[in-house]
Enzyme design. Sequence first.
Site: not given
Length: 546
Positions: A329, A498, A543, A545
Amino acid sequence: MMDVLKIITIARSAIYRFTVYNYYKRQTTKLSLFVLLKLKVFGLGNKTYEHYNEIAIYVDHRLEQLGANRVYECGLGDDDANIEDDFITWKDKFWPAVCEYFNIEGAGEDVSIRQYKLTEHVDIPVEKVYSGEIARLHAFKNQRAPFDAKNPFLAPVKINRELHGSSSNRSCMHIEFDIDGSKMRYESGDHLAVYPVNNSNLVNKIGEICNIDLDTIFTLTNTDEESTKKHPFPCPCTYRTALTHYLDITSNPRTHILKELAEYASDPNDKERLRQMSSTTAEGKSLFQQWVIQENRNIVHILEDIPSLKPALDHLCELLPRLQCRYYSISSSPKLHPSEIHITAVVVEYPTPTGRINRGVTTTWLKEKHPSDPPCLVPIFVRKSQFRLPSRTTTPIIMVGPGTGLAPFRAFIQERDVAKKEGKDVGDTILYFGCRKREEDFLYREELQQYVDNGSLTLHTAFSREQENKVYVTHLLEKNKEELWRVIGKNNGHIYVCGDARNMARDVHNILLKVVMEKGNMSELQAADYIKKMDSQKRYSSDVWS
Ligand code: FAD
Ligand code: 2AM
């Protein structure tokens, strides 16, 4: 119809990736598309994502609606558990069903057929040899915009600074890449892709074990002349280049690789063990799970731990997957840094059960990249994302970003601070940041404090390991329900999540649901609808991961 064709193409490539290795190797590419029209779907998903395998389920359903016959039930692979196991279990029953359906006789024993033909070059001019370029020969010497996944920009490293305090035993890098003159554009919320390079000790080890001169130049050419993929990676190149730039030598190999490698083990016991691990028997699966996955062995570890295994290196190069770029990011705003891209990356390093230390390919490689003359160059490109600030600066925002989840929010904060300095009205900018300890891993501490001091930021911090009981950003959010509802419910604000903290996104979602129900006087169903609407209006974005 267009949509269906598109979906078939996507699904076909997914199936192709999984099925190409087996007995049907030569026929599979064509077979997959054909069979799909008769309907069979295997989806690749991850249960931690909200839309788990949605495409596979949709394709399965839609093809049925369009009149396709289901040859075998839709399989769903879960990358959060064991996607390989899910697939081979599914495939085991799927192939007999296909054979029966098409009246094909399946061979009992799997036979290995090489997909690529080897040529070793003796007198090839050096300018015809790839040296790590992703697609175009000499692309790294003659850099030409536009830059993208096939044509990355070689960005000089301007700054590489440690963000963790001295008491931390981990490392988090703040890296600034110079993109001046590259014509590359980015926006806050975009991702930066980095093409890494494998560690030379691991590469040399493979060369030693396979007993080959790594500087030999070779080409692998597809034996299927109709295939659009002529080579598995840019060829001709040296074995060293293939192992350094093009092949993934550090993840756990999949079972089909072990199956092919078994043929190269000179000790019958080793051969049998490798065959067993790649089989679909319960013992085989459990051995693979234990020896490869749990004990975390990569191809180098496998070659080291099975001394009688000496594969032909060209075959190994055919079998190993491509080395993938890694995404980060972007942690800078183009409004403040138009000619730089910043990233915030934790160095991956961990011990494995066999006593080895595994190191993340990209972060370990980036760790050594510092400003120098000539500069260290890193192949990068920008990937656009949907993670965007509201178009109006007056819209209030809440950002939830523990650990490196802070990265895109640093960009958001910079951008709104610039707007404020330009005299624009800026709504509340609220950040929930979490880390282990204030002195250890509080990223950009001084910088964030300055934004707090100048009134650009409201900061809530959760230090999970400073007291007996964990305190997470989600605990703080739960405490601040009033603030949360004021921003998202009353003032039509945005909320962003995030990071890589496991389960964090789900926890935030549940808190949001509770707050909307409680403060908005809604039933659970109404609140869920409200959140879905926020999602579609891009007022709720994540966002994450793993
Ligand atoms: P790899 O060689 O890829 O190794 C990582 C793998 O090692 C993991 O996938 C896991 O399988 C294994 N592993 C790691 N730790 C352990 C452990 N303790 N035990 C067992 N196995 C382990 N990362 C950031 O630092 N900052 C970011 O801003 C950021 N943004 C991202 C944005 C997106 C959209 C995505 C998809 C990922 C992002 N990541 C970010 C993660 C990043 O892309 C890489 O995955 C990460 O840096 C590791 O890459 P590597 O090549 O160093 O490690
Ligand atoms: P922990 O490692 O002490 O469990 C950044 O990784 C921070 O996020 C760490 O302080 C980590 O705490 C915390 N974290 C871990 N899981 C989380 C979750 N589910 N929600 C919020 N924060 C979490």
